[in-house]
Design a protein around this motif. Structure first.
Motif, PDB file in Angstrom:
ATOM      1  N   HIS A 132      -4.468  -1.051  -8.879  1.00  0.00           N
ATOM      2  CA  HIS A 132      -5.632  -1.001  -7.982  1.00  0.00           C
ATOM      3  C   HIS A 132      -6.389  -2.327  -7.950  1.00  0.00           C
ATOM      4  O   HIS A 132      -6.689  -2.859  -6.866  1.00  0.00           O
ATOM      5  N   TYR A 133      -6.725  -2.854  -9.133  1.00  0.00           N
ATOM      6  CA  TYR A 133      -7.613  -4.020  -9.191  1.00  0.00           C
ATOM      7  C   TYR A 133      -6.937  -5.315  -8.759  1.00  0.00           C
ATOM      8  O   TYR A 133      -7.579  -6.362  -8.702  1.00  0.00           O
ATOM      9  N   GLY A 169     -10.353   3.077  -1.319  1.00  0.00           N
ATOM     10  CA  GLY A 169      -9.861   2.673  -2.633  1.00  0.00           C
ATOM     11  C   GLY A 169      -8.629   3.446  -3.074  1.00  0.00           C
ATOM     12  O   GLY A 169      -7.724   3.708  -2.270  1.00  0.00           O
ATOM     13  N   THR A 170      -8.622   3.825  -4.359  1.00  0.00           N
ATOM     14  CA  THR A 170      -7.443   4.464  -4.961  1.00  0.00           C
ATOM     15  C   THR A 170      -7.846   5.745  -5.678  1.00  0.00           C
ATOM     16  O   THR A 170      -8.854   5.762  -6.396  1.00  0.00           O
ATOM     17  N   PHE A 225      -6.407   8.268  -8.512  1.00  0.00           N
ATOM     18  CA  PHE A 225      -5.391   8.373  -9.566  1.00  0.00           C
ATOM     19  C   PHE A 225      -5.295   9.815 -10.030  1.00  0.00           C
ATOM     20  O   PHE A 225      -6.262  10.381 -10.545  1.00  0.00           O
ATOM     21  N   ARG A 227      -7.400  -3.269  -2.159  1.00  0.00           N
ATOM     22  CA  ARG A 227      -8.432  -2.228  -2.298  1.00  0.00           C
ATOM     23  C   ARG A 227      -9.356  -2.462  -3.496  1.00  0.00           C
ATOM     24  O   ARG A 227     -10.211  -1.628  -3.798  1.00  0.00           O
ATOM     25  N   LYS A 228      -9.203  -3.566  -4.188  1.00  0.00           N
ATOM     26  CA  LYS A 228      -9.898  -3.769  -5.465  1.00  0.00           C
ATOM     27  C   LYS A 228     -11.426  -3.743  -5.362  1.00  0.00           C
ATOM     28  O   LYS A 228     -12.104  -3.470  -6.347  1.00  0.00           O
ATOM     29  N   PHE A 276     -11.962   3.005  -7.775  1.00  0.00           N
ATOM     30  CA  PHE A 276     -10.811   3.610  -8.443  1.00  0.00           C
ATOM     31  C   PHE A 276     -11.314   4.919  -9.035  1.00  0.00           C
ATOM     32  O   PHE A 276     -12.177   4.919  -9.912  1.00  0.00           O
ATOM     33  N   ARG A 327      -5.314   5.291  -1.199  1.00  0.00           N
ATOM     34  CA  ARG A 327      -3.988   5.135  -1.823  1.00  0.00           C
ATOM     35  C   ARG A 327      -3.890   6.098  -2.995  1.00  0.00           C
ATOM     36  O   ARG A 327      -4.811   6.180  -3.809  1.00  0.00           O
ATOM     37  N   ASP A 331       0.826  -1.209   0.000  1.00  0.00           N
ATOM     38  CA  ASP A 331       0.000   0.000   0.000  1.00  0.00           C
ATOM     39  C   ASP A 331       0.863   1.262   0.000  1.00  0.00           C
ATOM     40  O   ASP A 331       0.792   2.088   0.904  1.00  0.00           O
ATOM     41  N   GLN A 367      -4.783   1.289 -13.047  1.00  0.00           N
ATOM     42  CA  GLN A 367      -5.932   0.416 -12.776  1.00  0.00           C
ATOM     43  C   GLN A 367      -5.467  -1.000 -12.440  1.00  0.00           C
ATOM     44  O   GLN A 367      -6.049  -1.667 -11.574  1.00  0.00           O
ATOM     45  N   SER A 385      -4.939  -5.155  -5.935  1.00  0.00           N
ATOM     46  CA  SER A 385      -4.536  -4.808  -4.574  1.00  0.00           C
ATOM     47  C   SER A 385      -5.662  -5.177  -3.602  1.00  0.00           C
ATOM     48  O   SER A 385      -6.779  -5.492  -4.026  1.00  0.00           O
TER      49      SER A 385
END
Length: 455
Positions: A180-181, A232-233, A235, A185-186, A190, A273, A159, A177, A183
């Motif tokens: 993220h997907y 989540g993430t 970007f 957190r998926k 995102f 993240r 992380d 992506q 991790s």
């Protein structure tokens, strides 16, 4: 597998293919071929259409039932439009009309096998990516891309903040992506934002949100993207364009995992993240004072650099095949791929706009192409196709004399062909025993204007 009830023609094709390094099993009885065919045993079937007992279309259906992916070239002396459509609907890859020269047979076979190889490589890579990343939009088999994906695999579970660098159009958001997907957190969101597309004031409210009454027009409380991405993430695309005011607030968030909505004195804590991306030289931007050094090191805990497409040319055929398939699915077209000459030109081109440019060019070519393949004349409308350069040695001595003589002969021969056929390239190609793409390439190479010979 080769099937033709005319034994003489069958043996001739077998000899031509065998002499050129292909392993061929030939049959003159179609029903024997149908019984002998096993999935995975052959890479290509070449069969005549008109045969006694079981014709080529029936054989095509039986073979496709056993191996739906095998390409089939149909050979016929009566290539009507209706028959061609029927064969293609039943799954034929290509049609070869009698009589034909050995070179034409070899060209069609090479194209079909190349198409199969690309599909197989793409399938294997897709299976690998789905297994490792559950993410199938990253296309390629080059060593440089594999290195990137191996790094993604390692970073996804950690992380940490990631900075993705690379030229515009190299696919930085796809890599974000993928991180993220794959991790923990998926299952959460995102969320992406282009930091270069919004003015500073609007970007700040988009990221951090605001409290009702914070400014004119703030008629209600609004969550920012950081809150939306909680768990989540987030970007940050083109992070090098972040305004200084936003940089300060973002740095505090990265240090404390909390921030203040605009106009709200109460801090908001979230678990997000940050993955950022840029096509700028961040060290130069930091040195010029346009980007905070402390924020740069917070964002760039780990760096993933994406190579430009010109440095991963082995991926161009796979990417082109992928984009062609997407366009065919979207618009109901049936383009089979790039012609041999067009693929060579695509491999030689530098693609300054990278994967995004390749995708756009493929889309434009399919919109204009009237043939089964994207041809060089159509492709050359969208990218610069350079003629082969002469080396220094070619201008001196016997080799240079030979090349000059060959150039003079080809130029005069092409001019004669076009003059005789009143500028009709198709007729000229037929008389010369070659394909239209070759004629167009030579015309471009020698600067011949075919319209000078039009009737």
């Amino acid at each position: 597998m080769l099937v033709d009830n005319e034994e003489g023609l069958c043996r001739m094709m077998e000899a031509v293919l065998s002499d050129n390094g292909y392993a061929v099993t030939a049959y003159i009885r179609s029903f024997e071929a149908a019984e002998a065919f096993q999935a995975g045993q052959y890479d290509l079937l070449v069969t005549d259409i008109k045969m006694p007992g079981m014709d080529g279309l029936e054989l095509l259906q039986k073979v496709k039932q056993k191996d739906p992916s095998i390409p089939v070239i149909m050979v016929t002396a009566y290539a009507t439009v209706e028959m061609s459509i029927q064969a293609l609907r039943k799954g034929a890859y290509d049609m070869l009309t009698k009589p034909f020269e050995p070179e034409e047979l070899l060209y069609r076979v090479k194209n079909a096998l190349q198409h199969t190889r690309l599909i197989e490589e793409n399938r294997e890579l897709r299976e690998e990516l789905v297994g490792r990343f559950q993410f199938d939009n990253i296309i390629g088999a080059s060593s440089s891309l594999k290195e990137v994906l191996e790094k993604v695999e390692k970073l996804a579970v950690r992380d940490t903040s990631v900075l993705i660098t690379g030229e515009s159009g190299t696919g930085k958001e796809l890599i974000a992506q993928a991180v993220h997907y794959n991790s923990p957190r998926k299952e959460k969101k995102f969320v992406a934002i282009n930091c270069g597309a919004l003015p500073a004031s609007l970007l700040e409210s988009e990221l951090f949100g605001y409290k009702k009454g914070a400014f004119t027009g703030a008629t209600e409380n609004r969550r920012g993207l950081l809150e939306t991405a909680d768990g989540g993430t987030l970007f940050l695309d083109e992070a090098g364009n972040l305004p200084m005011e936003v940089q300060k607030t973002l740095l505090r968030f990265l240090q404390e995992q909390e921030f203040n909505r605009i106009g709200d004195p109460t801090p908001t804590k979230v678990d997000v993240r940050i993955i950022s991306a840029t096509n700028a030289d961040m060290k130069t931007v930091v040195k010029s004072g346009e980007f905070r050094e402390d924020l740069y090191y917070r964002l760039n805990v780990v760096n993933i650099h994406l190579p430009p497409l010109r440095e991963r040319k082995d991926d161009i055929p796979l990417l082109a095949a992928h984009f062609i398939r997407l366009q065919n699915d979207k618009f109901g077209t049936h383009i089979k791929g790039l012609s041999h000459d067009a693929l060579e030109a695509a491999m030689e081109f530098a693609w300054p706009g990278n994967i995004r440019q390749l995708r756009n060019v493929i889309e434009a070519c399919i919109a204009l192409e009237n043939n089964d393949y994207i041809t060089l004349p159509v492709l050359s409308q969208f990218i610069e196709v350079s003629a082969p350069e002469q080396t220094e040695g070619e201008s001196l001595g016997e080799e240079g004399d030979y090349n000059k003589a060959l150039m003079k002969f080809e130029t005069e021969y092409l001019r004669g062909l076009l003059r005789k056929n009143q500028g009709n390239v198709e007729a000229a190609a037929k008389e010369a025993g070659t394909n239209m793409a070759t004629i167009y390439r030579k015309i471009k190479k020698y600067g011949i204007r075919k319209d000078e010979y039009n009737a």
